[in-house]
Design a protein around this motif. Sequence first.
Motif, PDB file in Angstrom:
ATOM      1  N   UNK A 291       0.818  -1.243  -0.164  1.00 41.01           N
ATOM      2  CA  UNK A 291       0.146   0.260   0.150  1.00 41.01           C
ATOM      3  C   UNK A 291       0.963   1.187  -0.178  1.00 41.01           C
ATOM      4  N   UNK A 292       0.333   2.298  -0.424  1.00 37.92           N
ATOM      5  CA  UNK A 292       1.025   3.608  -0.427  1.00 37.92           C
ATOM      6  C   UNK A 292       0.438   4.739   0.531  1.00 37.92           C
ATOM      7  N   UNK A 293       1.268   5.560   0.959  1.00 32.89           N
ATOM      8  CA  UNK A 293       0.782   6.727   1.722  1.00 32.89           C
ATOM      9  C   UNK A 293       2.004   6.750   2.958  1.00 32.89           C
ATOM     10  N   UNK A 294       1.940   7.975   3.612  1.00 36.87           N
ATOM     11  CA  UNK A 294       3.427   8.509   4.566  1.00 36.87           C
ATOM     12  C   UNK A 294       2.902   7.452   5.635  1.00 36.87           C
ATOM     13  N   UNK A 295       1.835   6.964   6.140  1.00 34.70           N
ATOM     14  CA  UNK A 295       1.390   6.159   7.375  1.00 34.70           C
ATOM     15  C   UNK A 295       2.117   4.728   7.074  1.00 34.70           C
ATOM     16  N   UNK A 296       2.646   4.208   6.152  1.00 29.20           N
ATOM     17  CA  UNK A 296       2.729   2.611   5.693  1.00 29.20           C
ATOM     18  C   UNK A 296       4.238   2.571   5.277  1.00 29.20           C
ATOM     19  N   UNK A 297       4.756   1.618   5.662  1.00 26.59           N
ATOM     20  CA  UNK A 297       6.277   1.366   4.934  1.00 26.59           C
ATOM     21  C   UNK A 297       5.926  -0.200   4.628  1.00 26.59           C
ATOM     22  N   UNK A 298       5.990  -0.328   3.251  1.00 26.89           N
ATOM     23  CA  UNK A 298       6.160  -1.745   2.821  1.00 26.89           C
ATOM     24  C   UNK A 298       7.186  -2.340   2.297  1.00 26.89           C
ATOM     25  N   UNK A 299       7.795  -3.226   3.018  1.00 30.73           N
ATOM     26  CA  UNK A 299       8.872  -4.054   2.933  1.00 30.73           C
ATOM     27  C   UNK A 299       8.678  -5.155   1.961  1.00 30.73           C
ATOM     28  N   UNK A 300       8.895  -5.021   0.464  1.00 29.63           N
ATOM     29  CA  UNK A 300       8.584  -5.947  -0.381  1.00 29.63           C
ATOM     30  C   UNK A 300       9.693  -6.458  -1.056  1.00 29.63           C
ATOM     31  N   UNK A 301       9.578  -7.682  -1.763  1.00 26.30           N
ATOM     32  CA  UNK A 301      10.669  -8.311  -2.309  1.00 26.30           C
ATOM     33  C   UNK A 301      11.075  -8.003  -3.785  1.00 26.30           C
ATOM     34  N   UNK A 302      10.411  -6.706  -4.260  1.00 26.21           N
ATOM     35  CA  UNK A 302      10.560  -6.358  -5.529  1.00 26.21           C
ATOM     36  C   UNK A 302      11.864  -6.112  -5.951  1.00 26.21           C
ATOM     37  N   UNK A 303      12.870  -5.747  -5.382  1.00 27.92           N
ATOM     38  CA  UNK A 303      14.398  -5.386  -5.571  1.00 27.92           C
ATOM     39  C   UNK A 303      15.143  -6.376  -5.728  1.00 27.92           C
ATOM     40  N   UNK A 304      14.592  -7.912  -5.382  1.00 26.41           N
ATOM     41  CA  UNK A 304      15.278  -9.006  -5.763  1.00 26.41           C
ATOM     42  C   UNK A 304      15.134  -9.628  -7.091  1.00 26.41           C
ATOM     43  N   UNK A 305      16.183 -10.505  -7.540  1.00 29.53           N
ATOM     44  CA  UNK A 305      15.959 -11.125  -8.743  1.00 29.53           C
ATOM     45  C   UNK A 305      14.816 -12.189  -8.646  1.00 29.53           C
ATOM     46  N   UNK A 306      14.689 -12.731  -7.421  1.00 25.35           N
ATOM     47  CA  UNK A 306      13.544 -13.919  -7.257  1.00 25.35           C
ATOM     48  C   UNK A 306      12.298 -13.051  -6.663  1.00 25.35           C
ATOM     49  N   UNK A 307      12.190 -11.814  -6.763  1.00 28.45           N
ATOM     50  CA  UNK A 307      11.150 -11.034  -5.928  1.00 28.45           C
ATOM     51  C   UNK A 307       9.823 -11.151  -6.588  1.00 28.45           C
ATOM     52  N   UNK A 308       8.765 -10.859  -5.611  1.00 36.07           N
ATOM     53  CA  UNK A 308       7.320 -11.027  -6.123  1.00 36.07           C
ATOM     54  C   UNK A 308       7.258 -12.707  -6.639  1.00 36.07           C
ATOM     55  N   UNK A 309       7.557 -13.491  -6.413  1.00 35.24           N
ATOM     56  CA  UNK A 309       7.550 -14.812  -6.728  1.00 35.24           C
ATOM     57  C   UNK A 309       6.192 -15.610  -6.501  1.00 35.24           C
ATOM     58  N   UNK A 310       5.722 -14.993  -5.295  1.00 35.28           N
ATOM     59  CA  UNK A 310       3.972 -15.561  -5.187  1.00 35.28           C
ATOM     60  C   UNK A 310       4.208 -17.064  -4.675  1.00 35.28           C
ATOM     61  N   UNK A 311       5.368 -17.598  -4.452  1.00 36.68           N
ATOM     62  CA  UNK A 311       5.615 -19.074  -4.256  1.00 36.68           C
ATOM     63  C   UNK A 311       5.302 -19.221  -2.685  1.00 36.68           C
ATOM     64  N   UNK A 312       4.594 -20.145  -2.184  1.00 28.83           N
ATOM     65  CA  UNK A 312       4.504 -20.397  -0.738  1.00 28.83           C
ATOM     66  C   UNK A 312       5.766 -20.812   0.156  1.00 28.83           C
ATOM     67  N   UNK A 313       6.836 -21.452  -0.631  1.00 22.59           N
ATOM     68  CA  UNK A 313       7.917 -21.644   0.136  1.00 22.59           C
ATOM     69  C   UNK A 313       9.170 -21.146  -0.699  1.00 22.59           C
ATOM     70  N   UNK A 314      10.085 -20.415   0.256  1.00 25.78           N
ATOM     71  CA  UNK A 314      11.371 -19.917  -0.324  1.00 25.78           C
ATOM     72  C   UNK A 314      12.077 -20.978  -0.951  1.00 25.78           C
ATOM     73  N   UNK A 315      12.909 -20.726  -2.051  1.00 24.32           N
ATOM     74  CA  UNK A 315      13.835 -21.546  -2.799  1.00 24.32           C
ATOM     75  C   UNK A 315      15.147 -21.854  -1.779  1.00 24.32           C
ATOM     76  N   UNK A 316      15.564 -20.832  -0.821  1.00 20.80           N
ATOM     77  CA  UNK A 316      16.657 -20.921  -0.243  1.00 20.80           C
ATOM     78  C   UNK A 316      16.402 -21.298   1.174  1.00 20.80           C
ATOM     79  N   UNK A 317      15.273 -21.891   1.487  1.00 21.11           N
ATOM     80  CA  UNK A 317      15.097 -22.554   2.970  1.00 21.11           C
ATOM     81  C   UNK A 317      13.859 -22.059   3.656  1.00 21.11           C
ATOM     82  N   UNK A 318      13.869 -22.429   4.796  1.00 19.98           N
ATOM     83  CA  UNK A 318      12.835 -22.201   5.708  1.00 19.98           C
ATOM     84  C   UNK A 318      12.416 -20.604   5.916  1.00 19.98           C
ATOM     85  N   UNK A 319      13.549 -20.000   6.008  1.00 20.96           N
ATOM     86  CA  UNK A 319      13.371 -18.497   6.220  1.00 20.96           C
ATOM     87  C   UNK A 319      13.519 -17.667   5.136  1.00 20.96           C
TER      88      UNK A 319
END
Length: 343
Positions: A291-319
């Motif tokens: 979301x946008x606005x001065x009252x929210x900071x969204x920490x997304x994965x958009x800057x990563x090569x694997x970002x926005x993957x929508x996968x239920x599990x991460x390819x790199x492990x549990x975390x």
Amino acid sequence: MIPQTIQFKKWDKHYAPKRILVIRLQATGDVIITFPFIQSLKNKYPDTRIDYLTRATQVELVSRLNAVNDVVSFTNSQNKWKQILSVVLVLPILLFRRYEVVVDLQVTRFTKIIRFLVHPKAFSEFEKFTPFTAANRNWNAFQRCGLLHYHDHPLIEFNDKKTGLSILINNGWDGASPLIILNPAGAFKSRNWPIENYVAFAKIWLEKYPDSQFLMLGINKIEAKAKLLENELGGNLINLVLKTSLVEAFDIIYQVKLVISEDSGLMHMAWAMKIPTIALIGSTDKNRSSQSGNHIISLTSDDLPCGNCMKPNCKDGEIPTCLSRYTPEMIVRISEQLLADNE
């Protein structure tokens, strides 16, 4: 640029419309995202009747908005024939009210039929497939039909906020301590910040701001996490998991100073109500949940090569990689800056 598949007809009268119908059937989070725009609509047209068509599960929640005159219930069923029956049942009500503007934020075959039969003077449709956040697409729909030309995310007015205050007092809040919601409610592991990080964040925060209290709301999927945090934080945590309805949760959030949340409905609730929020989005596509606005900071994965993957599990492990990079200390600093910017 307007996508060619989006249909609309602008309100071009020199006077305000008398009756507006807004349609958003599902889901709860998407309904909540419409609330700031409904409030903007009422603020601009205080004498206009605004009705809302939604599924039965959201009727009680939408009914709490002062900006809405009436909520019309649509079936919860996904069965085609039951939905046809629901259209037949609600149409007499909608036709009788003679809406001048219809804003269709759902855009299904049934909502299109309703709009066609209501035959408004102006209408607009929600962009279902454009690469923008849901909030931006809601805004575009209201702007496109000529109803709103400016939106500054107003405070939402509810018709009753006393219930939430009473629940908090009865469960150990002193009525003065700053409340911080911890919400480890992401649907999948790839959207989960480690629970140990929530514990560490809370303990660091309490060292700096010992008068604070933490709060948890939600359903059974976070019950175990709530118990763990309760064991770690003791009386500094108010555990209301499984103890409130959705409407009561809205009332309670009015009393909150800060929200630390994964991608969930509660995150959207806090955003809609202009509560300072740190949104740990994880693997979710940023255009679906941030979301946008001065009252929210969204920490997304958009800057990563694997970002926005929508996968239920991460390819790199549990975390998930996209969330492991945010330490509790970092979230404390980000939260402090957010609160300072919203004073």
